[in-house]
Structures are given as C-alpha cells and as structure tokens.
Design a protein around this motif. Structure first.
Motif, PDB file in Angstrom:
ATOM      1  N   ASN A  49       4.634   6.623  -1.201  1.00  0.00           N
ATOM      2  CA  ASN A  49       3.634   5.679  -1.879  1.00  0.00           C
ATOM      3  C   ASN A  49       2.886   6.344  -2.683  1.00  0.00           C
ATOM      4  O   ASN A  49       2.550   5.833  -3.990  1.00  0.00           O
ATOM      5  CB  ASN A  49       3.016   5.011  -1.034  1.00  0.00           C
ATOM      6  CG  ASN A  49       4.017   3.833  -0.367  1.00  0.00           C
ATOM      7  OD1 ASN A  49       4.521   2.806  -0.911  1.00  0.00           O
ATOM      8  ND2 ASN A  49       4.022   3.724   1.021  1.00  0.00           N
ATOM      9  N   ALA A  53       2.844   5.485  -6.871  1.00  0.00           N
ATOM     10  CA  ALA A  53       1.977   4.943  -7.435  1.00  0.00           C
ATOM     11  C   ALA A  53       1.247   6.047  -8.362  1.00  0.00           C
ATOM     12  O   ALA A  53       0.529   5.626  -9.413  1.00  0.00           O
ATOM     13  CB  ALA A  53       0.820   4.630  -6.605  1.00  0.00           C
ATOM     14  N   MET A  88      -3.208   4.648   0.022  1.00  0.00           N
ATOM     15  CA  MET A  88      -2.020   3.440  -0.193  1.00  0.00           C
ATOM     16  C   MET A  88      -1.398   2.741   1.197  1.00  0.00           C
ATOM     17  O   MET A  88      -0.903   1.858   1.006  1.00  0.00           O
ATOM     18  CB  MET A  88      -0.723   4.090  -1.009  1.00  0.00           C
ATOM     19  CG  MET A  88      -1.143   4.821  -2.310  1.00  0.00           C
ATOM     20  SD  MET A  88      -1.471   3.315  -3.386  1.00  0.00           S
ATOM     21  CE  MET A  88       0.184   2.259  -3.256  1.00  0.00           C
ATOM     22  N   GLU A  89      -1.883   3.267   2.191  1.00  0.00           N
ATOM     23  CA  GLU A  89      -1.362   2.799   3.412  1.00  0.00           C
ATOM     24  C   GLU A  89      -2.606   2.620   4.722  1.00  0.00           C
ATOM     25  O   GLU A  89      -3.042   3.747   4.903  1.00  0.00           O
ATOM     26  CB  GLU A  89      -0.337   3.583   4.189  1.00  0.00           C
ATOM     27  CG  GLU A  89       1.077   3.472   3.352  1.00  0.00           C
ATOM     28  CD  GLU A  89       2.144   4.177   4.159  1.00  0.00           C
ATOM     29  OE1 GLU A  89       1.897   4.444   5.528  1.00  0.00           O
ATOM     30  OE2 GLU A  89       3.302   4.195   3.406  1.00  0.00           O
ATOM     31  N   ASN A 113       0.762  -3.747   1.373  1.00  0.00           N
ATOM     32  CA  ASN A 113       1.711  -2.840   0.947  1.00  0.00           C
ATOM     33  C   ASN A 113       3.142  -3.297   1.652  1.00  0.00           C
ATOM     34  O   ASN A 113       4.179  -3.455   1.004  1.00  0.00           O
ATOM     35  CB  ASN A 113       1.633  -1.141   1.099  1.00  0.00           C
ATOM     36  CG  ASN A 113       2.618  -0.373   0.559  1.00  0.00           C
ATOM     37  OD1 ASN A 113       3.599  -0.633   0.494  1.00  0.00           O
ATOM     38  ND2 ASN A 113       1.930   0.808   0.466  1.00  0.00           N
ATOM     39  N   VAL A 252      -3.193  -1.933   0.840  1.00  0.00           N
ATOM     40  CA  VAL A 252      -3.592  -0.853  -0.003  1.00  0.00           C
ATOM     41  C   VAL A 252      -5.380  -0.893  -0.196  1.00  0.00           C
ATOM     42  O   VAL A 252      -5.697  -2.008  -0.437  1.00  0.00           O
ATOM     43  CB  VAL A 252      -2.909  -1.154  -1.355  1.00  0.00           C
ATOM     44  CG1 VAL A 252      -3.690  -0.159  -2.477  1.00  0.00           C
ATOM     45  CG2 VAL A 252      -1.662  -1.124  -1.230  1.00  0.00           C
ATOM     46  N   LEU A 269      -2.131  -2.539  -8.381  1.00  0.00           N
ATOM     47  CA  LEU A 269      -2.196  -2.071  -7.073  1.00  0.00           C
ATOM     48  C   LEU A 269      -2.285  -3.411  -6.296  1.00  0.00           C
ATOM     49  O   LEU A 269      -1.716  -3.265  -5.128  1.00  0.00           O
ATOM     50  CB  LEU A 269      -3.476  -1.193  -6.621  1.00  0.00           C
ATOM     51  CG  LEU A 269      -3.390   0.114  -7.030  1.00  0.00           C
ATOM     52  CD1 LEU A 269      -4.798   1.014  -6.508  1.00  0.00           C
ATOM     53  CD2 LEU A 269      -2.310   0.962  -6.426  1.00  0.00           C
ATOM     54  N   TYR A 272       1.446  -4.431  -5.756  1.00  0.00           N
ATOM     55  CA  TYR A 272       2.199  -3.243  -4.971  1.00  0.00           C
ATOM     56  C   TYR A 272       2.575  -3.754  -3.849  1.00  0.00           C
ATOM     57  O   TYR A 272       1.924  -3.841  -2.812  1.00  0.00           O
ATOM     58  CB  TYR A 272       1.308  -1.747  -5.074  1.00  0.00           C
ATOM     59  CG  TYR A 272       2.251  -0.750  -4.806  1.00  0.00           C
ATOM     60  CD1 TYR A 272       2.836  -0.062  -5.814  1.00  0.00           C
ATOM     61  CD2 TYR A 272       2.589  -0.438  -3.284  1.00  0.00           C
ATOM     62  CE1 TYR A 272       3.516   1.116  -5.484  1.00  0.00           C
ATOM     63  CE2 TYR A 272       3.539   0.500  -3.014  1.00  0.00           C
ATOM     64  CZ  TYR A 272       3.939   1.400  -4.125  1.00  0.00           C
ATOM     65  OH  TYR A 272       4.545   2.431  -3.753  1.00  0.00           O
ATOM     66  N   HIS A 273       3.801  -3.967  -3.539  1.00  0.00           N
ATOM     67  CA  HIS A 273       4.312  -4.510  -2.302  1.00  0.00           C
ATOM     68  C   HIS A 273       5.655  -3.975  -2.206  1.00  0.00           C
ATOM     69  O   HIS A 273       6.613  -3.879  -2.864  1.00  0.00           O
ATOM     70  CB  HIS A 273       4.321  -6.093  -2.261  1.00  0.00           C
ATOM     71  CG  HIS A 273       4.948  -6.541  -0.825  1.00  0.00           C
ATOM     72  ND1 HIS A 273       4.134  -6.540   0.246  1.00  0.00           N
ATOM     73  CD2 HIS A 273       6.172  -7.161  -0.375  1.00  0.00           C
ATOM     74  CE1 HIS A 273       4.674  -7.127   0.995  1.00  0.00           C
ATOM     75  NE2 HIS A 273       5.906  -7.322   0.808  1.00  0.00           N
ATOM     76  N   THR A 274       5.949  -3.248  -0.872  1.00  0.00           N
ATOM     77  CA  THR A 274       7.085  -2.496  -0.629  1.00  0.00           C
ATOM     78  C   THR A 274       7.538  -3.224   0.612  1.00  0.00           C
ATOM     79  O   THR A 274       7.524  -4.422   1.094  1.00  0.00           O
ATOM     80  CB  THR A 274       7.107  -1.189  -0.326  1.00  0.00           C
ATOM     81  OG1 THR A 274       6.303  -0.821   0.473  1.00  0.00           O
ATOM     82  CG2 THR A 274       6.563  -0.561  -1.771  1.00  0.00           C
ATOM     83  N   TRP A 311       5.655  -5.683 -10.310  1.00  0.00           N
ATOM     84  CA  TRP A 311       4.431  -4.934 -10.158  1.00  0.00           C
ATOM     85  C   TRP A 311       3.523  -4.805 -11.538  1.00  0.00           C
ATOM     86  O   TRP A 311       2.578  -4.801 -11.629  1.00  0.00           O
ATOM     87  CB  TRP A 311       4.443  -3.382  -9.821  1.00  0.00           C
ATOM     88  CG  TRP A 311       4.979  -3.219  -8.416  1.00  0.00           C
ATOM     89  CD1 TRP A 311       5.229  -4.214  -7.519  1.00  0.00           C
ATOM     90  CD2 TRP A 311       5.621  -2.051  -7.701  1.00  0.00           C
ATOM     91  NE1 TRP A 311       5.498  -3.681  -6.350  1.00  0.00           N
ATOM     92  CE2 TRP A 311       5.804  -2.364  -6.518  1.00  0.00           C
ATOM     93  CE3 TRP A 311       5.894  -0.998  -8.444  1.00  0.00           C
ATOM     94  CZ2 TRP A 311       6.555  -1.500  -5.698  1.00  0.00           C
ATOM     95  CZ3 TRP A 311       6.630   0.170  -7.504  1.00  0.00           C
ATOM     96  CH2 TRP A 311       6.851  -0.111  -6.037  1.00  0.00           C
TER      97      TRP A 311
END
Length: 619
Positions: A49, A53, A88-89, A113, A252, A269, A272-274, A311
């Motif tokens: 990630n 990013a 990020m996590e 995320n 995030v 950000l 930002y999604h996975t 994004w």
C-alpha cells in the motif's frame, strides 16, 4: 549616515524575508514537492500500500516519499506526535486506545482501506482433511496430542500473535475461556517473522500446527490454511475470548498537521479503498515472480485500472495511466547493472535440508531443550533464600569484600521484589546452557588454532564474519532448522557468543613466553603436558576474560532471542516495547542490567584472581 541606514534597512529586509519564508511553511508541514513519511509496520500488505500511494504521491502530486519502520503501537504514537505523516493500515481493533485517540482528534482517520479480512486460529488443510472431527476452536480440546509442545511433553501448543496486538491477548483469553489451557500452552512467538517461520517449517515437514493468523497475507495466499470455526461474533464478549473475531476495520490515518497542510492529497487518501482479495493477489504475484513492492503495485494498477478511476479525478487518472504505460529513461543516479543473487535457492536449500535432516535436527533440538530444562529445574529447586546466599558467597569469595557479596545479593533480590523472579530464572537457564556449549566448543577450537598457523588463518575470517554479521541474521536459520523456543535461542546465542572465548584462548596461549615452553620440553614434557601444565595455566587470565566476554554476549543475545520465542526477561522487554509501556520496559531492562552486571563482576573477579596467582607464581 545614509550608507549605514541602507545597510540596516537591507539587513532588516533580509531578516523579515527569512521570517516570512519560514512562517509560510510551519514546522512539520509537508507541501507539494516535499517529502511524505509513510509508516512501515513490517508486514507485506502495508509495504504494498505504501508503494502504491507513494507512487501516486510522486507522479500526480509532486511529492517525494520515504518509509519509517516500527511496531504497531510505536507507529501509532508517532502518528499522534506528527513524526509519521501517513499510516496506510491502521488495524483499529488491534490497537489499544485507537477509538479514543481518533475521537479525541489526536489524528485524522481519512477512510477505510479494507474491512473484509479475517483472523483467528488456523490449521493446515492436510491436518483438517486427516482429522474431520477438528472443525472448531473448541474441538482442539480433543486433539492436544496432535500438536505437541516440544518443550512440554504433557501439553500441546498453540502459537499466538504478535506482542503488542490486542488480538494476541484476546487469543490468549480464548484459550483460557474455552478451557484449552488445560491441554495447551499458549506461546507468543515474538515477531511476525518467527510466526511465519514456524508455520512454513511445519508445512514443509507436513507436521500439524495450530496458530493465530490473519489476512491479507502472502502466507495465506501461498498455503492452504483452514480457519477454525467459532461461535458467532458477539461485540459484548469477543474481547474476553468468547466468540469469533470480527473482520477488522483497517483505516488510513494521517497526522493532524499533515491533514491540515495537504488537503488535496488527503482527498485522494480518503478515496483509497482496496480489499483483501486485491492485496492477496498482489502479494501472490510477489511470491511467484520475486518482484518488489513497487513493481507489484504497478502491476496491480495495470490489472485493475478501475482503481485509479475511483481514487483520482479523470485528469489525474489519465496522467498516471500514461506514466504507468511509459518506459523509464536513463537514471544517472541509479546503478545500471544490478546482479540479484538467487536468494530463493538459498531459502529452498535450507528448508529442504531442514526436512531431510529432521531426525538429526530433532535429536539436537531435544538435547538442547533438555539442557535448558535441566538448568531451569535446578534453579526452580533452589529456594530464593539459598539462591541469594549463593550470590552473596560468590561475591564475597571473588572480591574478598563483604560489601561486594551484600551488594550483589541485594541487586539480585530486587529482581524478585519487582515480580520478575521466574522470568529471571528462565533467562539464566538459557544463558547458562548457551555458555556451557560455547565453552565446550570454543575452548578446544581456541587451543587448536593457537598451535597452527594454517588453522588460525582459516578461522580468522570465519570469526570476523560471525562477529560482524547482524545478530538478527542468526535467528532466521535457527528458526527454520529448530523451530521456535529454547533450542533456536541456544543455537543463535552460541553462534553469536562463541567468538570471544576462541580468540582470547588462542591469544592467551600464543602470548606465553616461548622460552618457558622450551624449558618445559627440555625437561622431558610432552607437547600435551606443556600445553596443559604450562601454557594453559599461564594463559588462564586471558582465557577467563574470554569467558567473561562470551557470558556478556550471551546475556545480550538471549534478550534478542525473545523474537523467536525465548521466554524470560527478553519477552518482558519485547512486550513492553511493542506496547510502548515505558515503565514496564524500564523495569525489565533494569533487571537484565542487574543480571549482566552481577555476572560480569563475578567473572571479572575470578579472572583478576587468576592473574594475581600467576604474578605471585612468577615472583
């Protein structure tokens, strides 16, 4: 006068201009063109990630970026303080006080995320297939003999999570809540690397194992692991270990200062999604191809162009799509020819050896565990009063001062006063076992190379490598070959600590006056008689200094070995570091220092005593 006024005016303008420029960018702010500090908590998904990013930050928004490593609790504290810009996590449910810190405005949560991950106790598919009655966590009560603890034949073993995670404590409570503690020991491995190693080692050998794990990870992507079922998730009881663990919301997070100064990047950000599936897909790509995180991130964006559309704005997405499809030009600052050693072949070779040599390695592991157990049994059967009396007697004998004996006894007693007496005995057991083996191997080697120039020439570069190699490198092969626990700790400690006794034994013998040795030989002494009756006695002070240094290095290494499951004071220090508990870490650290100081002073005194005896004999 006018000239002086012009000089003063110019100086004033310069100062004011500097002040304006300095005031335009507050301390800690990150402006486009500046550097973003991402958190690296050590696992693969956050590195991936960060790479994605960071690439977008660089190519679209004009930033540079870097990563700063640290454990989960330490990174969270750094985010609050503004020492880290972006995490990020943020595994919200695994961080103590996360919700309170977020609600208090100590940092900014920009978005989610992913939140489709699962965690809990896993077993390999081959274990599940061979034992159809083992489907739930509660079923483990019927199978302790399937997962034997190598250090405790009376119980099985369940491997827990990472020190400092709430999930690790919850899994420990689950073991107790379901009554599994009657049948199993719950072992916290000390690090993710240690947990990964014990699982992969068991898989290579097709041995049963039950361990905590989570997704998305490369390990669950590569190995077919089965999550044991549990009772339905209940928010009122799951933190006490009752019920299934919920999917964790992985957010995030950014520092307040960063959010204030970089709204455009924070807008990205927030979108930002996975998902666990996406991350696992990229991590599997890394495992299959050997590519790095940046290359895997670009590959993922190429495979899923819809991510950029979600994004970024259309203009930004079009710009980035062109960059991804373009080829990089010549970079004068990057070395053009890079040879990548085939580290996978090394890993495969070590793991294949571990499988083929399992009977021999198992016997060695059993012997080392037995030695540590024997020392621990002995220490456990010495009353604390007698133990302190022994410390006092040794201090008095070594220093010939009553105050020294009292001081050493009082210092050791303080370890018991703070409640770490049992941990001290565990640590001392591993240290003693490691030092005994190091001396049994090191002293003969030192004697051998002292009398052979060729042997010394061969041994010197090997010992140089052993002393300069980062200590963590010793943990990896020890883990793969001997698994978690005392055996690996002893092996890694011996390799790290054996060098001083070899060097100083050889040095001490070679420094003995050659005329004295020749005189002994001329009076009819054999080579061995001259060695044992002349050279070694005269070299004894130097040899004892080597013993002292080996003991100190073993003491330092056994604390590091907490990362591979060695219990005792090292694990207490590691837990404190992972949870950023300054007081707890300070207390445990002081206990380690007390042990080291007492052992150092006692062995130094014995070396000085031998030196005085030698000087008296010469006179």
């Amino acid at each position: 006068m006018r000239k002086r006024e012009r000089l003063w005016a110019g100086a004033l303008a310069l100062v004011m201009g500097t002040a304006v420029l300095a005031g335009g960018v507050p301390a800690g702010a990150t402006q486009p063109g500046g550097e973003i500090v991402f958190a690296d908590v050590g696992w693969d998904s956050i590195k991936l990630n960060n790479a994605i990013a960071g690439y977008i930050a660089q190519e679209v928004f004009g930033y540079t970026w870097t990563e700063i490593p640290g454990s989960t609790p330490i990174i969270h504290e750094a985010l609050i303080k503004g020492e880290v810009d972006v995490v990020m996590e943020e595994w919200s449910d695994n961080i103590t006080g996360y919700a309170e810190d977020r609600d208090a405005g100590k940092f900014q949560e920009l978005g989610i995320n992913f939140n489709d991950n699962y965690q809990g106790l896993y077993i390999p598919r081959y274990v599940a297939d061979a034992n159809p009655g083992l489907k739930t966590v509660k079923d483990l009560a019927n199978y302790p003999e399937l997962f034997p603890d190598p250090e405790d034949a009376s119980k099985g073993i369940i491997y827990g999570g990472i020190p400092g995670w709430d999930a690790t404590e919850i899994m420990g409570k689950k073991v107790a809540a379901y009554g599994l503690d009657q049948y199993y020991n719950y072992l916290v491995p000390g690090s993710q690397a240690a947990l990964d190693s014990v699982i992969t080692s068991a898989w290579d050998k097709q041995q049963p194992i039950v361990a905590y794990y989570w997704e998305p990870t490369w390990l669950l992507g590569q190995y077919d692991m089965v999550l044991l079922e549990d009772t339905p998730y209940d928010p009122a009881t799951y933190q006490d270990g009752l019920g299934a663990y919920p999917a964790v919301t992985v957010a995030v997070g950014v520092s307040n200062q960063f959010a204030q100064d970089n709204p455009e990047f924070c807008e990205f950000l927030s979108k930002y999604h996975t998902s666990s599936a996406l991350i696992s897909e990229a991590l599997a790509y890394i495992q299959e191809t050997g590519e790095d995180y940046s290359q895997a991130g670009l590959w993922l964006l190429e495979q899923h162009p819809e991510l950029l559309e979600k994004w970024l704005t259309p203009e930004q997405a079009a710009l980035l799509t062109g960059e991804i499809s373009g080829e990089a030009g010549m970079d004068l600052f990057t070395f053009p020819a890079v040879f990548q050693p085939n580290t996978d072949a090394i890993d495969s070779g070590v793991r294949s050896f571990a499988v083929s040599a399992e009977p021999v390695l198992g016997a060695i592991r059993g012997g080392l565990d037995g030695l540590v157990t024997a020392f621990n049994w002995l220490l456990n059967h010495i009353p604390w009063t007698l133990f302190l009396a022994g410390v006092f007697a040794l201090g008095w004998y070594a220093r010939k001062r009553l105050t020294s004996g009292i001081l050493y006894a009082v210092l050791v007693a303080l370890i018991g006063v703070v409640g770490l007496w049992e941990e001290m005995k565990l640590t001392l057991s591993i240290v003693l076992a490691s030092v005994v083996i190091a001396l049994l191997l090191g002293l003969p080697i030192g004697v051998l190379i002292s009398g052979s120039a060729r042997a010394n020439k061969i041994a010197r570069p090997i010992m140089d490598t052993m002393q300069t190699m980062p200590v963590f490198v010793y943990l990896i092969p020890a883990l793969l070959l001997f698994g978690l626990g005392n055996a690996s700790a002893v092996i890694a400690t011996v390799v790290y600590a054996i060098v001083p006794v070899i060097r100083l034994t050889s040095l001490g013998i070679r420094q003995v006056d050659k005329e004295v040795v020749e005189a002994a030989v001329s009076f009819g002494s054999t080579r061995w008689q001259a060695l044992f009756k002349v050279q070694i006695p005269q070299a004894l002070p130097t040899i004892m200094t080597g013993v002292n240094q080996t003991l100190m290095m073993a003491m330092a290494m056994v604390v590091t070995c907490s990362m591979i499951g060695a219990r005792g004071l090292g694990m207490e220090v590691l837990n404190a570091v992972q949870r950023v508990q300054i007081g707890r870490g300070l207390v445990a650290g002081v206990c380690v220092v007390v042990m080291a100081v007492v052992l150092d002073r006692l062995t130094q005194a014995l070396a000085e005593k031998d030196k005085k005896l030698e000087d008296a004999a010469r006179q």
